[in-house]
Motif scaffolding. Structure first.
Motif, short mmCIF file in Angstrom:
data_model
loop_
_atom_site.label_atom_id
_atom_site.label_comp_id
_atom_site.label_asym_id
_atom_site.label_seq_id
_atom_site.Cartn_x
_atom_site.Cartn_y
_atom_site.Cartn_z
N THR A 45 6.72 4.49 8.52
CA THR A 45 5.30 4.44 8.18
C THR A 45 4.56 3.50 9.11
OG1 THR A 45 5.73 4.94 5.84
CG2 THR A 45 3.63 3.89 6.36
N SER A 49 1.74 4.80 11.68
CA SER A 49 0.38 4.29 11.55
C SER A 49 -0.11 3.67 12.85
CB SER A 49 0.29 3.26 10.41
OG SER A 49 1.10 2.14 10.67
N ILE A 96 0.38 1.56 5.83
CA ILE A 96 -0.32 1.94 7.05
C ILE A 96 -1.01 0.74 7.68
CG2 ILE A 96 -2.18 3.38 8.00
CD1 ILE A 96 -1.59 5.44 5.90
N PRO A 144 -2.01 6.60 2.42
CA PRO A 144 -1.07 7.60 2.94
C PRO A 144 -1.40 9.04 2.57
CG PRO A 144 0.13 5.71 2.09
CD PRO A 144 -1.31 5.51 1.70
N ALA A 213 4.31 7.97 -2.00
CA ALA A 213 4.41 7.07 -0.84
C ALA A 213 4.58 5.62 -1.28
CB ALA A 213 3.18 7.22 0.05
#
Length: 221
Positions: A45, A49, A96, A144, A213
């Motif tokens: 992640t 990101s 993120i 997310p 998420a």
């Protein structure tokens, strides 16, 4: 590279940008896999990101500056004025946020706490802390998933109430239902995503999706 879909509304032409870069799609596929560990999901992640941040910050303004290289004077370009505010929709948005701060560590950060009521699927606010000068910055909202779209709509509405004028919404996954809801409420806000999935199930979850998420980021069920 990215694929951009103009919004159909004749005024304030928002766009949905779906990132088709091979690294983006590779990392997204690894995120989707059931057997990806919590540590692996968190790392992927963060990496995804960071890649998405390049597209989300495409509209930042630059100004010329005179500098000295080790060999001679030259003109370079630096970011102009007050620049960025990342706004994380808690709690999953923090996954993120971390990657984007790796790229732009000097950015201001805001947080909006929302949870989805399991019965109504509507967002309920429980926390909000934002910088004071939102009108002078590009505000990048990170979450997310854009599923029903209700939480994203509420988060962006809060930002506009606090004076934000330039907003981009970044998510790893979205669905047509969420896009329609979001763009009906905020046709002026650009969306950057890694994929548009098939749709929502009866519980409001994205299919095929990647699960919850937040739970996968933090190891909760």
């Amino acid at each position: 590279m990215s694929e951009t879909f103009p919004d159909a509304a004749p005024s304030q032409p928002a766009t949905v940008t779906v990132l088709d870069h091979p690294l983006v799609q590779h990392k997204l596929t690894r995120l989707r896999q059931r057997d990806t560990s919590t540590a692996g999901f968190r790392r992927l992640t963060r990496e995804l990101s960071l890649l998405m941040a390049y597209e989300a910050t495409r509209d930042l303004k630059l100004e010329p500056v005179e500098i000295e290289t080790p060999l001679e004077p030259t003109t370079g370009m630096l970011l102009s004025g007050k620049k960025l505010c990342f706004v994380s929709v808690l709690r999953a948005g923090n996954g993120i946020l971390d990657g984007m701060l790796d790229l732009v560590p000097a950015a201001r950060v805001g947080h909006i706490g929302l949870y989805r009521d399991p019965a109504t699927l509507e967002p309920v606010e429980y926390y909000m802390k934002l910088p004071d000068d939102l009108s002078e910055r590009l505000c990048i909202v990170v979450d997310p998933m854009l599923a029903t779209g209700h939480s994203a709509v509420a988060a962006v509405s809060k930002l506009k109430q606090q004076g934000a004028r330039q907003i981009t919404f970044v998510c790893m996954l979205c669905v047509p239902e969420g896009l329609a809801t979001f763009q009906a409420a905020h046709p002026d806000v650009r969306i950057v995503t890694a994929a548009v999935d098939r749709g929502l199930d009866d519980h409001g979850y994205i299919r095929p999706g990647l699960g919850d998420a937040g739970d996968r980021l933090f190891g909760t069920k």
